[in-house]
Design a protein around this motif. Structure first.
Motif, PDB file in Angstrom:
ATOM      1  N   GLN A  28       2.895   1.726  -5.146  1.00 16.52           N
ATOM      2  CA  GLN A  28       1.657   1.465  -4.423  1.00 16.52           C
ATOM      3  C   GLN A  28       0.748   0.632  -5.322  1.00 16.52           C
ATOM      4  O   GLN A  28       0.653   0.882  -6.526  1.00 16.52           O
ATOM      5  CB  GLN A  28       0.950   2.764  -4.044  1.00 16.52           C
ATOM      6  CG  GLN A  28      -0.308   2.542  -3.204  1.00 16.52           C
ATOM      7  CD  GLN A  28      -1.079   3.828  -2.960  1.00 16.52           C
ATOM      8  OE1 GLN A  28      -1.525   4.473  -3.899  1.00 16.52           O
ATOM      9  NE2 GLN A  28      -1.219   4.200  -1.687  1.00 16.52           N
ATOM     10  N   ARG A  51      -3.176  -0.995  -5.865  1.00 22.03           N
ATOM     11  CA  ARG A  51      -4.562  -0.811  -5.480  1.00 22.03           C
ATOM     12  C   ARG A  51      -5.456  -1.755  -6.282  1.00 22.03           C
ATOM     13  O   ARG A  51      -5.104  -2.185  -7.369  1.00 22.03           O
ATOM     14  CB  ARG A  51      -5.021   0.630  -5.765  1.00 22.03           C
ATOM     15  CG  ARG A  51      -4.234   1.734  -5.118  1.00 22.03           C
ATOM     16  CD  ARG A  51      -4.805   3.076  -5.569  1.00 22.03           C
ATOM     17  NE  ARG A  51      -4.069   4.212  -5.020  1.00 22.03           N
ATOM     18  CZ  ARG A  51      -4.323   5.478  -5.355  1.00 22.03           C
ATOM     19  NH1 ARG A  51      -5.308   5.740  -6.216  1.00 22.03           N
ATOM     20  NH2 ARG A  51      -3.628   6.460  -4.821  1.00 22.03           N
ATOM     21  N   ASP A 100       0.807  -1.218   0.000  1.00 23.74           N
ATOM     22  CA  ASP A 100       0.000   0.000   0.000  1.00 23.74           C
ATOM     23  C   ASP A 100       0.846   1.277   0.000  1.00 23.74           C
ATOM     24  O   ASP A 100       0.311   2.386   0.024  1.00 23.74           O
ATOM     25  CB  ASP A 100      -0.961   0.013   1.190  1.00 23.74           C
ATOM     26  CG  ASP A 100      -0.240  -0.014   2.533  1.00 23.74           C
ATOM     27  OD1 ASP A 100       1.014  -0.049   2.547  1.00 23.74           O
ATOM     28  OD2 ASP A 100      -0.937  -0.014   3.582  1.00 23.74           O
TER      29      ASP A 100
END
Length: 509
Positions: A203, A205, A175
């Protein structure tokens, strides 16, 4: 890991040191399944439910002692690595996941030789926000001729696949805050020192409105009994898989500057990729003789065996290499090419024999044409730190390695002994009707009338087995290198399974 040491990686040469794997995983699961069948007239109804819940906690960690990267053997001997990286932060994550499904179907026997099956299945998963997951199916089974030797089957339906928890875990672990990478350029060796920077990190997602991957499938096939000992069949299937995940880079550099300077690449998994597959499968089975009780009881009969073969012609095309794989062209439309598992031709053949009573021997042969791989330049011309650049005009998976084949053999022998006790027939007794013939030390029992005591089944059995995978130790090349900047470009970097011999013994009673 066996050794708690930093990893030493020498480019295009070798990797040594410690593997750096620690931590573990704890999981609890609850599964509930129930099916209900109801038959009335020509209808055979079935309905069922399946609920699978899991709770997972994990602190699996890697690269916690750091990895040195050397550009060559010479820099390794000189002790001058190019970089040192180490993962820091908290590896602990936990999550829950619930999978649920309910279905109803009806097998309608329209006539003795015609059955129509219709049904619908509904599935839902807690980590996926879209719940419109109804999957209707329809199938037909028809034997058009009185002989019953020909069977025609056809089906159509929609099928859903669950979201992989490995993909979901990566969004929790990666994350951008939980764990980060320490990076030291031109570090000292073997102590890198403490002067380093924690650069912006990637990151990962999940797309906010992802749906379950679903497959639309049409198939038709025919099975023909040529003689009581020969059967042939063929099936064609078309599948269109929608909702495959692919990566979208939300933080690609613009004129060398990231829109969000807190991160490097921000990769979001979205579900607009797909694949299209055509498969033609054929098979043939041959029994060397029609089975009979006398044949099964004979000590030796060379016709007690069978031959099976199958051939598959397939083409599989897709426009994604994975949930977080960013398309080089920027969109899935420019990524169409052979799927990673696109194997055009598959041939399998096996011979099984029980010529000697209680012995089973099989020999099998498998052949697959080459799988594809992608040619890449090895450079990052757009400076997004994703090395997926391809030469101009080259699409995904245009290169192929070598075909693969191997043979395997299995042999097992069963030794039965002891007599299984038999219950006496109603009314007592149990002796009459059996004749025993003595011949030296051999004792043969000839069964008497039905209802007489005794049983011919053995009470105990010892099974001996030997299996050989890759009998000829064929070298099947895998891991083809498509990096044009590598000295191993166009070469295999690994091989398939070598010859393996398994010995086994079991005792049953």
């Amino acid at each position: 890991s066996e050794f708690e040491l930093p990893t030493l990686r020498i480019l295009d040469s070798r990797t040594s040191g410690g593997a750096q794997q620690r931590g573990g995983r704890s999981a609890k699961g609850l599964n509930f399944m129930s099916d209900l069948d109801y038959v009335r007239g020509i209808h055979s109804f079935r309905t069922g439910v399946d609920i699978n819940a899991s709770w997972v906690s994990t602190d699996e960690d890697s690269n916690y002692l750091g990895t040195y990267t050397f550009e060559s053997i010479d820099t390794y001997v000189a002790g001058t690595p190019r970089s040192y990286t180490r993962r820091i932060g908290d590896p602990n994550i936990s999550y829950d996941n619930v999978l649920s499904a309910v279905y109803v179907q009806d097998d309608i026997r329209v006539r003795k030789n015609l059955t129509i099956s219709a049904g619908v299945r509904y599935e839902a998963q807690t980590q996926v926000s879209d719940y419109n997951n109804f999957a209707p199916r329809l199938g037909v089974n028809w034997a058009p001729f009185k002989s019953g030797r020909t069977t025609i089957r056809a089906s159509a339906g929609i099928f859903y696949d669950w979201l992989s928890m490995g993909t979901y875990e990566q969004t929790l672990r990666g994350d951008g805050f939980r764990q980060q990478e320490l990076n030291i350029i031109n570090p000292s060796f073997p102590d890198p020192g403490s002067e380093g920077v924690i650069p912006t990190t990637n990151q990962y997602r999940m797309g906010g409105d992802n749906a379950l991957v679903h497959t639309r499938r049409l198939s038709a096939g025919v099975q023909q009994t040529v003689t009581p000992r020969i059967r042939v069949g063929a099936t064609y299937a078309w599948t269109h898989v929608l909702g495959l995940l692919r990566g979208e880079n939300l933080n690609a550099p613009v004129d060398g500057v990231r829109p969000d300077d807190r991160f490097a690449n921000v990769i979001r998994a979205i579900d607009d990729a797909e694949s299209k597959n055509h498969t033609l499968s054929t098979n043939m089975s041959i029994s060397l003789a029609t089975p009979s009780p006398a044949m099964q009881q004979a000590l030796w009969n060379w016709r007690r065996g069978s031959i099976f073969s199958s051939y598959t012609l397939a083409t599989q095309r897709s426009n994604s290499d994975g949930a977080f794989s960013v398309p080089f062209t920027g969109s899935p439309e420019g990524e169409w090419g052979p799927a990673n598992n696109d194997t055009r031709h598959r041939l399998n053949a096996s011979f099984n024999t029980q010529a000697l009573k209680n012995m089973n021997m099989s020999l099998s042969f498998n052949y697959n044409t080459a799988s594809p791989y992608t040619i890449r330049t090895g450079f990052d011309d757009n400076a997004d730190l994703i090395f997926n650049d391809r030469p101009a005009g080259v699409t995904r998976n245009t290169a192929r390695g070598d075909a693969m084949w191997n043979t395997s053999a299995n042999l097992s022998y069963s030794i039965p002994f002891g007599k299984r006790p038999a219950a006496a027939p109603p009314g007592g007794g149990g002796g009459g009707g059996a004749t025993v013939i003595h011949s030296g030390e051999m004792v043969m029992r000839i069964a008497g009338p039905a209802g007489a005591g005794g049983s011919g089944a053995a009470r105990y059995r010892i099974n001996l087995s030997v299996g050989v995978q890759n009998l000829t130790n064929r070298v099947n090349h895998t891991g083809w290198n498509g990096n044009m900047a590598s000295t191993f470009f166009g070469q295999s970097t690994s091989v398939g399974s070598p010859r393996k011999i398994n010995l086994g013994v079991s005792f049953s009673f």
